[in-house]
Write a protein that holds these residues in place. Structure first.
Motif, PDB file in Angstrom:
ATOM      1  N   MET A 215       0.850  -1.183   0.000  1.00 32.10           N
ATOM      2  CA  MET A 215       0.000   0.000   0.000  1.00 32.10           C
ATOM      3  C   MET A 215       0.892   1.240   0.000  1.00 32.10           C
ATOM      4  SD  MET A 215      -3.113   0.960   2.565  1.00 32.10           S
ATOM      5  CE  MET A 215      -2.288   1.602   3.990  1.00 32.10           C
ATOM      6  N   THR A 216       0.535   2.226  -0.799  1.00 30.24           N
ATOM      7  CA  THR A 216       1.271   3.483  -0.847  1.00 30.24           C
ATOM      8  C   THR A 216       0.432   4.594  -0.224  1.00 30.24           C
ATOM      9  OG1 THR A 216       0.411   4.048  -3.018  1.00 30.24           O
ATOM     10  CG2 THR A 216       2.475   2.808  -2.968  1.00 30.24           C
ATOM     11  N   THR A 217       1.096   5.648   0.183  1.00 26.79           N
ATOM     12  CA  THR A 217       0.392   6.799   0.744  1.00 26.79           C
ATOM     13  C   THR A 217      -0.094   7.673  -0.403  1.00 26.79           C
ATOM     14  OG1 THR A 217       1.840   6.739   2.656  1.00 26.79           O
ATOM     15  CG2 THR A 217       0.615   8.770   2.279  1.00 26.79           C
ATOM     16  N   PRO A 218      -1.384   8.000  -0.417  1.00 25.34           N
ATOM     17  CA  PRO A 218      -1.883   8.862  -1.496  1.00 25.34           C
ATOM     18  C   PRO A 218      -1.346  10.282  -1.350  1.00 25.34           C
ATOM     19  CG  PRO A 218      -3.668   8.196  -0.011  1.00 25.34           C
ATOM     20  CD  PRO A 218      -2.433   7.533   0.473  1.00 25.34           C
ATOM     21  N   PRO A 219      -1.241  11.000  -2.455  1.00 24.32           N
ATOM     22  CA  PRO A 219      -0.753  12.385  -2.382  1.00 24.32           C
ATOM     23  C   PRO A 219      -1.741  13.279  -1.639  1.00 24.32           C
ATOM     24  CG  PRO A 219      -1.556  11.885  -4.588  1.00 24.32           C
ATOM     25  CD  PRO A 219      -1.593  10.604  -3.816  1.00 24.32           C
TER      26      PRO A 219
ATOM     27  N   ASP B  13       1.946  17.555  -5.004  1.00 24.33           N
ATOM     28  CA  ASP B  13       2.758  16.368  -4.719  1.00 24.33           C
ATOM     29  C   ASP B  13       2.964  15.545  -5.986  1.00 24.33           C
ATOM     30  OD1 ASP B  13       2.910  16.976  -2.000  1.00 24.33           O
ATOM     31  OD2 ASP B  13       1.148  15.765  -1.503  1.00 24.33           O
TER      32      ASP B  13
ATOM     33  N   GLN C 112      -8.120   5.323  -7.808  1.00 25.38           N
ATOM     34  CA  GLN C 112      -6.908   4.520  -7.621  1.00 25.38           C
ATOM     35  C   GLN C 112      -5.761   5.389  -7.099  1.00 25.38           C
ATOM     36  OE1 GLN C 112      -5.391   2.639 -11.163  1.00 25.38           O
ATOM     37  NE2 GLN C 112      -4.295   1.116  -9.972  1.00 25.38           N
TER      38      GLN C 112
ATOM     39  N   GLU D 281      -6.336   2.724  -0.138  1.00 25.80           N
ATOM     40  CA  GLU D 281      -6.073   1.330  -0.499  1.00 25.80           C
ATOM     41  C   GLU D 281      -5.317   1.196  -1.821  1.00 25.80           C
ATOM     42  OE1 GLU D 281      -9.425   1.918   0.918  1.00 25.80           O
ATOM     43  OE2 GLU D 281      -8.256   1.403   2.672  1.00 25.80           O
ATOM     44  N   ALA D 282      -4.802   2.297  -2.330  1.00 25.19           N
ATOM     45  CA  ALA D 282      -4.083   2.260  -3.609  1.00 25.19           C
ATOM     46  C   ALA D 282      -2.924   1.279  -3.519  1.00 25.19           C
ATOM     47  CB  ALA D 282      -3.581   3.644  -3.983  1.00 25.19           C
ATOM     48  N   PRO D 283      -2.683   0.505  -4.580  1.00 23.32           N
ATOM     49  CA  PRO D 283      -1.593  -0.484  -4.554  1.00 23.32           C
ATOM     50  C   PRO D 283      -0.223   0.197  -4.497  1.00 23.32           C
ATOM     51  CG  PRO D 283      -2.632  -0.413  -6.730  1.00 23.32           C
ATOM     52  CD  PRO D 283      -3.399   0.514  -5.840  1.00 23.32           C
TER      53      PRO D 283
END
Length: 136
Positions: A1-5, A78, A129, A134-136
């Motif tokens: 999981m990545t942190t969204p901007p 970002d 996305q 929950e973005a991959p």
């Protein structure tokens, strides 16, 4: 999981269609994200079909106007998302640039409201996305 901007700049050539749609959806669905949009050669007004297709899903962009991309808008983001293949954006400050090659239904003979719905739904999927926790 990545942190969204936390902030995103959506860009297309005219800032009257796809980038306006992306920004409006992002603002509507992710109100805690700072969202802007701009164009490399902005039009005078937002494309009526863009406003209409957003209104169908309860998003009002009355009062939005196309605007030109600036170094300040880039620096405040970002991530810069370029919609389509025509706009070119270079960042001097290292801000990441992502290109979304949004499918163009008119190349398949789909026009009018149906075209705009397909574009809107493709962009909505991509916005979700990009900005979802929950973005991959």
């Amino acid at each position: 999981m990545t942190t969204p901007p936390e902030s995103v700049l959506f860009v297309c050539v005219h800032n009257s269609g796809k980038s306006q749609i992306a920004a409006a959806i992002a603002r509507h669905e992710f109100p805690n994200v700072r969202v802007t949009s701009a164009g490399t050669a902005p039009s005078e007004t937002v494309h009526p079909g863009s406003a209409d297709t957003l209104a169908e899903v309860g998003i009002d962009i009355t009062g939005e106007q196309p605007k030109a991309i600036t170094d300040e808008l880039i620096a405040d983001a970002d991530v810069v998302v370029v919609l389509g293949t025509e706009a070119e954006v270079a960042t001097a400050d290292g801000t990441p640039v992502v290109r979304w090659e949004v499918g163009e239904p008119s190349s398949r003979g789909i026009e009018g409201a149906e075209r705009m719905r397909l574009v809107r739904d493709d962009i909505r999927r991509r916005v979700r996305q990009l900005l979802s926790a929950e973005a991959p």
